[in-house]
Design an enzyme around this catalytic site. Structure first.
Site, PDB file in Angstrom:
ATOM      1  N   TYR A 199       0.869  -1.184   0.000  1.00  0.00           N
ATOM      2  CA  TYR A 199       0.000   0.000   0.000  1.00  0.00           C
ATOM      3  C   TYR A 199       0.901   1.228   0.000  1.00  0.00           C
ATOM      4  CZ  TYR A 199      -4.217   2.549   1.558  1.00  0.00           C
ATOM      5  OH  TYR A 199      -5.277   3.406   1.672  1.00  0.00           O
ATOM      6  N   ARG A 252      -5.798  10.461 -10.966  1.00  0.00           N
ATOM      7  CA  ARG A 252      -5.161  11.130  -9.820  1.00  0.00           C
ATOM      8  C   ARG A 252      -4.727  10.064  -8.830  1.00  0.00           C
ATOM      9  NH1 ARG A 252      -7.350  11.930  -4.575  1.00  0.00           N
ATOM     10  NH2 ARG A 252      -5.862  10.254  -4.523  1.00  0.00           N
ATOM     11  N   LYS A 270      -5.857  -1.835  -2.735  1.00  0.00           N
ATOM     12  CA  LYS A 270      -6.985  -1.544  -1.829  1.00  0.00           C
ATOM     13  C   LYS A 270      -7.767  -2.826  -1.541  1.00  0.00           C
ATOM     14  CE  LYS A 270      -6.793   3.074  -1.619  1.00  0.00           C
ATOM     15  NZ  LYS A 270      -6.908   3.978  -0.489  1.00  0.00           N
ATOM     16  N   GLU A 342     -12.007   5.244  -6.671  1.00  0.00           N
ATOM     17  CA  GLU A 342     -10.686   5.512  -6.097  1.00  0.00           C
ATOM     18  C   GLU A 342      -9.821   6.303  -7.060  1.00  0.00           C
ATOM     19  OE1 GLU A 342      -9.925   4.024  -2.856  1.00  0.00           O
ATOM     20  OE2 GLU A 342      -8.432   5.606  -2.978  1.00  0.00           O
ATOM     21  N   ASP A 343      -9.254   7.367  -6.572  1.00  0.00           N
ATOM     22  CA  ASP A 343      -8.244   8.136  -7.302  1.00  0.00           C
ATOM     23  C   ASP A 343      -8.704   8.627  -8.677  1.00  0.00           C
ATOM     24  OD1 ASP A 343      -6.911   7.643  -5.005  1.00  0.00           O
ATOM     25  OD2 ASP A 343      -5.158   6.708  -5.891  1.00  0.00           O
ATOM     26  N   ASP A 365     -13.649   6.760  -1.768  1.00  0.00           N
ATOM     27  CA  ASP A 365     -12.696   6.616  -0.665  1.00  0.00           C
ATOM     28  C   ASP A 365     -11.932   7.908  -0.407  1.00  0.00           C
ATOM     29  OD1 ASP A 365     -11.300   5.100   1.223  1.00  0.00           O
ATOM     30  OD2 ASP A 365      -9.680   4.730  -0.194  1.00  0.00           O
ATOM     31  N   ASP A 366     -11.593   8.618  -1.475  1.00  0.00           N
ATOM     32  CA  ASP A 366     -10.767   9.819  -1.313  1.00  0.00           C
ATOM     33  C   ASP A 366     -11.565  10.974  -0.731  1.00  0.00           C
ATOM     34  OD1 ASP A 366      -8.379   8.667  -2.625  1.00  0.00           O
ATOM     35  OD2 ASP A 366      -9.792   8.514  -4.280  1.00  0.00           O
ATOM     36  N   ASN A 507      -0.310  11.832   0.099  1.00  0.00           N
ATOM     37  CA  ASN A 507       0.394  10.573  -0.155  1.00  0.00           C
ATOM     38  C   ASN A 507       1.054  10.593  -1.522  1.00  0.00           C
ATOM     39  OD1 ASN A 507      -0.540   9.230   2.235  1.00  0.00           O
ATOM     40  ND2 ASN A 507      -2.543   9.090   1.263  1.00  0.00           N
TER      41      ASN A 507
HETATM   42  O1  LIG Z   1      -4.157   5.201  -0.806  1.00  0.00           O
HETATM   43  C1  LIG Z   1      -3.911   5.908   0.176  1.00  0.00           C
HETATM   44  O2  LIG Z   1      -2.943   5.767   0.898  1.00  0.00           O
HETATM   45  C2  LIG Z   1      -4.873   6.996   0.540  1.00  0.00           C
HETATM   46  C3  LIG Z   1      -5.612   7.426  -0.637  1.00  0.00           C
HETATM   47  O3  LIG Z   1      -6.660   6.903  -0.955  1.00  0.00           O
HETATM   48  C4  LIG Z   1      -5.008   8.428  -1.512  1.00  0.00           C
HETATM   49  O4  LIG Z   1      -4.012   9.052  -1.125  1.00  0.00           O
HETATM   50  O5  LIG Z   1      -5.503   8.569  -2.621  1.00  0.00           O
HETATM   51 MG   LIG Z   2      -7.060   7.164  -3.027  1.00  0.00          MG
END
Ligand SMILES: O=C([O-])CC(=O)C(=O)O
Ligand SMILES: [Mg+2]
Length: 651
Positions: A199, A252, A270, A342-343, A365-366, A507
């Site tokens: 991760y 992203r 994830k 996600e992202d 999630d973000d 991150n």
């Molecule tokens: O993945 C991770 O550590 C946290 C997250 O969702 C991101 O930064 O997009």
């Molecule tokens: Mg993310």
């Protein structure tokens, strides 16, 4: 419910039934066709207990066409526990007996060489003597027989020899592709050591280099070329009962920007955490990358790039592909599959969430996961800093998904606590973006998700000036830009706060707004600090601080488990608040004494079960649960549903 009907001898044709507890009927011709298409034509050996066995590999575990294999099941908690982990044993694989038939959807038996190459069933050297005889493995393995614990020790020993985190990542991905149960055993037992490997931060580097380290495909790739055929693609995935999908379009990735198709590392990572931390069965998890091109010139010119070599599709073309995808998912897996966005980039993330939260079980999630974990951190931090949420002043650097998502959840919780209108609560929260403080005079040019935060104030250009003018008690970084909490900024926070709360959430580690060491040094050890990516403990004037990791990995596995076990059909913001409260409750005085506002990750499965229970309770209270009756003890129930990676014995 699925069942497998026994066949007693080599090569026996097995009749196919789709059965429920009360009724059996032959397969429809479409099902039969599907069935035939996927039959691996090797002799069917097994299914009768006590006879020479085999390991069932069900390559077409179809259920009732909508993925709701066990919907409406009224099994007791004990039945579920006896099934040995996972959500209600959706394939019936743990319960097949001579009395209770189960349907052999394209069932074949893995044996010999194929068994060693099937990651779901492979045990490597841990196959017993008896299993080696029964499954044609003699000669294919060296003579020694070892247990899973020894295998785990060997893996950890090997991993520790690698100097580069990326090599550890590759080794872990190889293990996942070879021996899934061992992968999860290793990850679960060594979670604090391996989380940064599978991760953030290492997964970020892996995505950047995904094309050149590519060895075997992971997850499902849907590209613009597949328009009109997405349902067929979903049907190509070998597992049919899916409970959680994590999907990205790679625009992203963490704070690293557009990595196009190479973002696949994120849904894969994830979902590994959904299983390891939240106990969702690996076979029920589906990682998906939607490839609409990339605007990353470096990747477009990289000979090893694995995605479409074109610039990103936008507008109608993008919307139509996403819309086809969302419909196909619902058609194939039903109402209760959780889709985690996600992202995605800001300009799509908010719109997708707003659009599909009305019709699907979706969660970003973000925006929401990060918000929930940060709110939990604040609830815990307030046990050490005086004042209620409403008595604090918040300043964010970064007004994207994480920044505005966290801000909104804080305002919501404040409003619940004080009964004040949401608009009033928002006024306690200020955001700075790349153009300075978000203020009312900028409203005309602000993206819609920033507008609620445009309060009356004169324009302010820099973060330092904003800190000095607003005098926040809490400073939160979600900008994706590293080293922006400078010495001056942290010192200013420490000059008017006894215990400044400082969260550097971006991150991976290189994008963190400041390091843990900087936060403690520049605040004379007074900061209550947390970061998105992990930092090692810091010694400051004889005291060791263990900084907390405010990462959504605390929340999404438990939240997802809670949604799955209750059969939720929609995500409601109260479920996110419930998750925050559950997480905050798990932080102890001992954690606070060490400087952390979060409980250690080593307890994460227990934490996830608590989060799942609170979330599920909320789902039931809101009337959004489809799994009835409601279990009496939701924590126990959640625990009983969690996947365990221990090897199974093969008869
Ligand atoms: O993945 C991770 O550590 C946290 C997250 O969702 C991101 O930064 O997009
Ligand atoms: Mg993310």
């Amino acid at each position: 419910m699925l069942s497998i009907k026994g066949a007693s001898s080599l090569g026996t044709t097995v009749s196919c039934y789709k059965s429920s507890e009360t009724q059996r009927r032959p397969l429809s011709s479409t099902h039969a066709l599907l069935f035939q298409r996927r039959v691996v034509r090797i002799p069917v050996v097994c299914c009768v207990a006590g006879k020479r066995g085999g390991v069932l590999i069900d390559t077409n575990k179809n259920s009732n066409g909508n993925g709701n294999g066990n919907m409406g099941s009224t099994k007791s908690d004990a039945d579920v526990a006896a099934a040995g982990g996972g959500q209600e044993d959706p394939y019936g694989e743990d319960r097949a007996t001579e009395e209770q038939g189960v349907t052999p959807w394209t069932v074949s038996v893995a044996s010999g060489y194929n068994l060693l190459r099937d990651p779901h069933h492979n045990k490597g050297l841990a196959f017993s003597e008896k299993e080696r005889d029964a499954h044609y493995l003699r000669g294919l393995l060296p003579p020694t027989v070892v247990n899973q614990e020894l295998q785990e020790r060997k893996i950890m020993n090997n991993l520790r020899q690698y100097n580069l985190p990326l090599h550890r990542y590759i080794a872990m991905m190889d293990l996942q592709a070879q021996n899934e149960r061992l992968f999860y055993k290793v990850l679960i037992d060594n979670v604090e050591e391996l989380l940064p490997v599978v991760y953030t931060p290492t997964v970020g580097e892996a995505c950047q280099k995904y094309g050149s380290i590519f060895r075997h495909p992971q997850g499902l790739y849907i590209s613009l070329k597949d328009k009109g055929k997405i349902l067929d693609l979903l049907r190509n995935w070998p597992e049919k009962t899916i409970q959680v999908i994590v999907v990205t379009d790679g625009e992203r990735i963490l704070g690293l920007g557009d990595l196009g198709c190479q973002g696949m590392g994120i849904p894969v990572g994830k979902l590994a955490l959904y299983t390891a931390l939240g106990g969702v069965r690996p076979s029920a998890c589906l990682p998906i990358t939607i490839d609409v091109g990339t605007n990353n010139e470096k990747l477009l010119n990289d000979e090893f790039y694995i995605g479409l070599r074109q610039r990103r599709a936008t507008g109608k073309e993008y919307d139509e592909l996403l819309s086809e995808f969302m419909s196909a998912v619902k058609q194939n897996y039903g109402e209760k599959v959780l889709i985690q966005f996600e992202d995605f980039a800001n300009h799509n993330a908010f719109d997708l969430l707003a659009k599909y939260s009305k019709t699907h079980l979706v969660f970003n999630d973000d925006i929401q996961g990060t918000a929930s974990v940060v709110l939990a951190g604040l609830i815990a931090a307030l046990k050490q800093v005086e004042g209620t949420l409403a008595e604090h002043t918040f300043l964010f650097l970064g007004a994207g998904e994480a920044g505005t998502g966290i801000a909104e959840l804080i305002a919501l919780e404040m409003s619940k606590q004080t009964n004040a209108p949401l608009e009033e609560c928002r006024k306690k929260i200020w955001l700075v973006d790349s153009k300075g403080l978000i203020v009312a005079s900028r409203k005309g040019s602000l993206q819609h998700f920033k507008q609620p935060w445009a309060h009356e104030h004169e324009p302010v250009n820099t973060l330092l000036d904003a800190v000095q003018s607003i005098k926040p008690t809490v400073l939160i970084g979600t900008s994706g830009v590293g080293r922006t909490f400078t010495k001056e900024v942290v010192e200013a926070m420490a000059s008017f706060n006894k215990k400044p709360v400082i969260f550097s959430l971006s991150n991976p580690t290189s994008h963190s707004e400041c390091t843990a060491e900087e936060a403690y040094n520049w605040s004379e050890g007074r900061a209550i600090f947390a970061s998105g990516s992990p930092f090692d403990p810091v010694d400051y004037e004889g005291k060791t601080f263990v900084p907390g990791q405010a990462n959504n990995a605390y929340i999404f596995p438990g939240l997802g488990l809670g949604l799955v076990i209750s059969g939720a059909i929609r995500v409601h913001e109260d479920m996110l608040l419930a998750a925050s409260e559950a997480l905050a409750e798990q932080a102890t005085q001992e954690n606070f004494d060490k400087g952390s506002i979060f409980p250690p990750f080593k307890n994460i499965r227990k934490i996830s079960a608590h989060i799942a229970a609170k979330v599920a309770a909320k789902v039931y209270d809101l009337g959004l649960a489809s799994r009835l009756p409601r279990p009496d003890d939701l924590v126990k129930y959640a625990e009983s549903c969690m996947y365990s990676p221990a090897y199974r014995n093969y008869r």
